[in-house]
Design an enzyme around this catalytic site. Sequence first.
Site, PDB file in Angstrom:
ATOM      1  N   ASP A   1       0.830  -1.205   0.000  1.00 41.77           N
ATOM      2  CA  ASP A   1       0.000   0.000   0.000  1.00 41.77           C
ATOM      3  C   ASP A   1       0.867   1.259   0.000  1.00 41.77           C
ATOM      4  OD1 ASP A   1      -2.283  -1.506  -0.009  1.00 41.77           O
ATOM      5  OD2 ASP A   1      -2.663  -1.320   2.144  1.00 41.77           O
ATOM      6  N   TYR A   2       1.921   1.242   0.811  1.00 40.82           N
ATOM      7  CA  TYR A   2       2.842   2.389   0.873  1.00 40.82           C
ATOM      8  C   TYR A   2       3.529   2.598  -0.468  1.00 40.82           C
ATOM      9  CZ  TYR A   2       7.250   4.797   1.848  1.00 40.82           C
ATOM     10  OH  TYR A   2       8.328   5.654   1.803  1.00 40.82           O
ATOM     11  N   LEU A   3       4.054   1.522  -1.049  1.00 39.66           N
ATOM     12  CA  LEU A   3       4.780   1.640  -2.316  1.00 39.66           C
ATOM     13  C   LEU A   3       3.855   2.023  -3.467  1.00 39.66           C
ATOM     14  CD1 LEU A   3       7.224  -1.401  -2.005  1.00 39.66           C
ATOM     15  CD2 LEU A   3       7.781   1.034  -1.785  1.00 39.66           C
TER      16      LEU A   3
ATOM     17  N   LYS B   1       3.440   5.764  -3.136  1.00 41.44           N
ATOM     18  CA  LYS B   1       4.647   6.442  -3.633  1.00 41.44           C
ATOM     19  C   LYS B   1       4.710   6.366  -5.162  1.00 41.44           C
ATOM     20  CE  LYS B   1       7.201   8.128  -1.228  1.00 41.44           C
ATOM     21  NZ  LYS B   1       7.109   9.485  -0.618  1.00 41.44           N
TER      22      LYS B   1
END
Length: 213
Positions: free
Chosen positions: A126-128, A131
């Site tokens: 989810d973070y990547l 980004k």
Amino acid sequence: MKTNKMENVLVVGATGTTGNKVVHHLKTSQDFEPIAMVRNEEQEKSFKEHNIRTVYGDLEDDVSQTVKEANHVIFAAGSGGKKVEAVDQDGAIKMIKASEGANIKKFVMLSSMGADNPEQSEKLQDYLKAKHNADVFLKDSKLNYTIVRPGTLNNESGQGRIAISKSFSKHGEITRDDVAQTLVQALRDNTTDKTTFEILQGDTPIEEAFRTI
């Protein structure tokens, strides 16, 4: 001694560990004057103690006014995994839009290794993905930019030396201080205009490493 030709750099994420290092590297430079983006008076105090300018802004709200006095933007904000869509993605996109409207000369984005292939990471997907989406939006904007994708960050002392590549086939670590120095150097060095690269701990001085991109 500071010169008269210094340019103002808005640091988004100035209250975070890496962003704070960016602010202090800018403050000691001969070329730039930092403007730390803060959300409240409590955050503002530590910057005022060091005679560092601040501007109020929250990535979950309207940020258009934050860039009014800036020539450049360094985006080093992160939600720490708590609000990846609201902060890491949508907050970054808001700053990019605001920067376009303010004719910002260069937008330096702190991204992450793995942002090109978010689906390859289970824990950080989810973070990547957030980004990745922010990076794509920046590339598609009219801004001059540099996207810096470090490996895993640690809090060891910076060495001023890195390894740099368009894409590494390995994973690794890098100090937050060396990342901060790299982000500041990206403002100085036009060889990084409209480029994306990855960085890890290494043996090459940062300024010299930029010549190999």
